[in-house]
Design a protein around this motif. Structure first.
Motif, PDB file in Angstrom:
ATOM      1  N   ARG A   1       0.592  -1.413   0.494  1.00  0.00           N
ATOM      2  CA  ARG A   1      -0.278   0.078  -0.314  1.00  0.00           C
ATOM      3  C   ARG A   1       0.760   0.813   0.052  1.00  0.00           C
ATOM      4  NH1 ARG A   1      -2.321  -0.495   4.757  1.00  0.00           N
ATOM      5  NH2 ARG A   1      -4.477  -2.193   3.336  1.00  0.00           N
ATOM      6  N   ARG A   2       0.346   2.103  -0.742  1.00  0.00           N
ATOM      7  CA  ARG A   2       1.064   3.831  -1.065  1.00  0.00           C
ATOM      8  C   ARG A   2      -0.119   4.792  -0.229  1.00  0.00           C
ATOM      9  NH1 ARG A   2       5.198   5.271  -4.398  1.00  0.00           N
ATOM     10  NH2 ARG A   2       5.635   2.834  -5.621  1.00  0.00           N
ATOM     11  N   LEU A   3       0.700   5.909   0.481  1.00  0.00           N
ATOM     12  CA  LEU A   3      -0.661   6.445   1.466  1.00  0.00           C
ATOM     13  C   LEU A   3      -0.838   7.730   0.333  1.00  0.00           C
ATOM     14  CD1 LEU A   3       0.448   6.617   4.856  1.00  0.00           C
ATOM     15  CD2 LEU A   3      -1.038   5.547   3.894  1.00  0.00           C
ATOM     16  N   GLY A   4       0.288   7.890  -0.717  1.00  0.00           N
ATOM     17  CA  GLY A   4       0.153   8.518  -1.728  1.00  0.00           C
ATOM     18  C   GLY A   4       0.240   8.774  -2.897  1.00  0.00           C
ATOM     19  N   ASP A   5       0.722   9.531  -3.942  1.00  0.00           N
ATOM     20  CA  ASP A   5       1.147   9.036  -5.486  1.00  0.00           C
ATOM     21  C   ASP A   5       2.827   8.976  -4.799  1.00  0.00           C
ATOM     22  OD1 ASP A   5      -0.756   8.477  -6.570  1.00  0.00           O
ATOM     23  OD2 ASP A   5      -1.059  10.457  -7.792  1.00  0.00           O
ATOM     24  N   HIS A   6       3.190   9.509  -4.173  1.00  0.00           N
ATOM     25  CA  HIS A   6       4.703   9.926  -4.373  1.00  0.00           C
ATOM     26  C   HIS A   6       5.623   9.415  -2.237  1.00  0.00           C
ATOM     27  CE1 HIS A   6       4.442  12.675  -7.803  1.00  0.00           C
ATOM     28  NE2 HIS A   6       4.063  13.417  -6.860  1.00  0.00           N
ATOM     29  N   THR A   7       4.585   8.031  -2.159  1.00  0.00           N
ATOM     30  CA  THR A   7       5.174   7.526  -0.929  1.00  0.00           C
ATOM     31  C   THR A   7       5.991   6.512  -1.688  1.00  0.00           C
ATOM     32  OG1 THR A   7       2.790   6.507  -0.494  1.00  0.00           O
ATOM     33  CG2 THR A   7       3.622   9.003   0.279  1.00  0.00           C
ATOM     34  N   ASN A   8       6.267   5.224  -0.487  1.00  0.00           N
ATOM     35  CA  ASN A   8       6.767   4.180  -0.986  1.00  0.00           C
ATOM     36  C   ASN A   8       5.840   2.715   0.396  1.00  0.00           C
ATOM     37  OD1 ASN A   8       9.129   4.765  -2.519  1.00  0.00           O
ATOM     38  ND2 ASN A   8       9.995   5.819  -0.978  1.00  0.00           N
ATOM     39  N   PRO A   9       5.918   1.998   0.116  1.00  0.00           N
ATOM     40  CA  PRO A   9       4.663   1.009   0.314  1.00  0.00           C
ATOM     41  C   PRO A   9       6.059   0.103   1.464  1.00  0.00           C
ATOM     42  CG  PRO A   9       5.630   0.148  -2.033  1.00  0.00           C
ATOM     43  CD  PRO A   9       6.271   1.419  -2.070  1.00  0.00           C
ATOM     44  N   ILE A  10       5.357  -0.161   2.502  1.00  0.00           N
ATOM     45  CA  ILE A  10       5.860  -1.228   3.419  1.00  0.00           C
ATOM     46  C   ILE A  10       7.548  -2.073   2.912  1.00  0.00           C
ATOM     47  CG2 ILE A  10       5.674  -2.217   5.594  1.00  0.00           C
ATOM     48  CD1 ILE A  10       3.197  -0.953   6.039  1.00  0.00           C
ATOM     49  N   ALA A  11       6.934  -2.639   2.711  1.00  0.00           N
ATOM     50  CA  ALA A  11       7.894  -3.719   1.737  1.00  0.00           C
ATOM     51  C   ALA A  11       9.159  -2.963   1.145  1.00  0.00           C
ATOM     52  CB  ALA A  11       7.185  -4.382   0.513  1.00  0.00           C
ATOM     53  N   TRP A  12       9.472  -1.923   0.315  1.00  0.00           N
ATOM     54  CA  TRP A  12      10.620  -1.416  -0.174  1.00  0.00           C
ATOM     55  C   TRP A  12      11.240  -0.467   0.725  1.00  0.00           C
ATOM     56  CZ3 TRP A  12      12.301   3.388  -0.357  1.00  0.00           C
ATOM     57  CH2 TRP A  12      13.309   3.891  -1.464  1.00  0.00           C
ATOM     58  N   LEU A  13      10.273   0.087   2.140  1.00  0.00           N
ATOM     59  CA  LEU A  13      10.932   0.640   3.041  1.00  0.00           C
ATOM     60  C   LEU A  13      12.014   0.281   3.853  1.00  0.00           C
ATOM     61  CD1 LEU A  13       8.018   3.098   3.982  1.00  0.00           C
ATOM     62  CD2 LEU A  13      10.294   4.488   3.193  1.00  0.00           C
ATOM     63  N   VAL A  14      11.732  -1.440   3.968  1.00  0.00           N
ATOM     64  CA  VAL A  14      11.691  -2.468   5.190  1.00  0.00           C
ATOM     65  C   VAL A  14      13.224  -3.252   4.032  1.00  0.00           C
ATOM     66  CG1 VAL A  14      11.469  -4.212   6.532  1.00  0.00           C
ATOM     67  CG2 VAL A  14       9.701  -2.610   6.604  1.00  0.00           C
ATOM     68  N   TRP A  15      12.765  -3.671   2.761  1.00  0.00           N
ATOM     69  CA  TRP A  15      13.469  -4.275   2.329  1.00  0.00           C
ATOM     70  C   TRP A  15      14.927  -2.931   1.522  1.00  0.00           C
ATOM     71  CZ3 TRP A  15      15.483  -2.214  -2.856  1.00  0.00           C
ATOM     72  CH2 TRP A  15      15.921  -2.632  -3.485  1.00  0.00           C
ATOM     73  N   HIS A  16      14.696  -1.757   1.742  1.00  0.00           N
ATOM     74  CA  HIS A  16      15.662  -0.457   1.204  1.00  0.00           C
ATOM     75  C   HIS A  16      16.382  -0.302   2.938  1.00  0.00           C
ATOM     76  CE1 HIS A  16      17.631   3.219  -0.276  1.00  0.00           C
ATOM     77  NE2 HIS A  16      16.364   3.382   0.961  1.00  0.00           N
ATOM     78  N   LEU A  17      16.073  -0.283   3.802  1.00  0.00           N
ATOM     79  CA  LEU A  17      16.916   0.352   4.690  1.00  0.00           C
ATOM     80  C   LEU A  17      17.707  -0.925   5.352  1.00  0.00           C
ATOM     81  CD1 LEU A  17      16.263  -0.909   7.914  1.00  0.00           C
ATOM     82  CD2 LEU A  17      14.050  -0.319   7.336  1.00  0.00           C
ATOM     83  N   GLY A  18      16.878  -2.236   5.276  1.00  0.00           N
ATOM     84  CA  GLY A  18      17.910  -3.103   4.961  1.00  0.00           C
ATOM     85  C   GLY A  18      19.097  -3.499   4.286  1.00  0.00           C
ATOM     86  N   ARG A  19      18.728  -3.270   2.753  1.00  0.00           N
ATOM     87  CA  ARG A  19      20.160  -2.775   2.133  1.00  0.00           C
ATOM     88  C   ARG A  19      20.907  -2.337   2.674  1.00  0.00           C
ATOM     89  NH1 ARG A  19      22.241  -5.672   0.493  1.00  0.00           N
ATOM     90  NH2 ARG A  19      22.245  -4.840  -2.267  1.00  0.00           N
TER      91      ARG A  19
END
Length: 171
Positions: free
Chosen positions: A32-50
């Protein structure tokens, strides 16, 4: 308290936020995205891990967990193995999909490597210059605080998206 103990506490807080955010989450909420320019949880968690994985591994002279423990293959993303998400387009962000168990398994493996490295550091180690491209040159301590700050921000964003999404769905 030693400086590495303070860093261990900080990185432990990232792990707590990630685990709490992923607990009981469904695939729809992960994407889920909260808006057009927001990131979803899966990406945020993956990205912070990476991000943590790539930067701590480089500072420690270690191989990234992403490749050394086979997570690149387990995620099977249409991205190069060295990709950390920096500068991703919307379609690249959307391509990062994984179940919460895999996201947590990856972050936990990254966290373990980070903890092992941090536990081995002395206060003097934190003064070692790790990047001379900046004025003044960046020390290991400054780099670790930078990684910590970035990861805490992304973990907080993921927790916010989960909470805001739940409020949207339930009422």
């Amino acid at each position: 308290m030693k400086a590495n103990e303070l860093l261990l506490d900080g990185f432990g807080r990232i792990r707590e936020i990630v685990a709490t955010t992923l607990e009981g989450i469904d695939p729809e909420a992960l994407a889920r995205r909260l808006g057009d320019h927001t990131n979803p949880i899966a990406w945020l968690v993956w990205h912070l891990g990476r991000g943590e994985d790539a930067q701590v591994a480089a500072a420690a002279g270690l191989e990234q967990v992403w490749t050394s423990q086979g997570f690149a293959g387990r995620f099977d993303l249409p991205l190069p193995d060295q990709d950390t998400g920096y500068g991703h387009t919307r379609s690249q962000v959307d391509a990062v999909q994984a179940p919460p168990e895999l996201l947590l398994a990856y972050y936990d493996a990254v966290h373990r490597q980070t903890v092992e490295f941090l536990a081995s550091l002395s206060d003097e180690d934190l003064d070692r210059v790790v990047d001379t491209r900046w004025k003044p040159p960046v020390t290991l301590g400054v780099r670790l605080v930078s990684i910590l700050a970035d990861c805490l921000q992304h973990a907080g964003q993921a927790a916010y998206v989960k909470g805001a999404g739940a409020a949207t769905v339930t009422g």
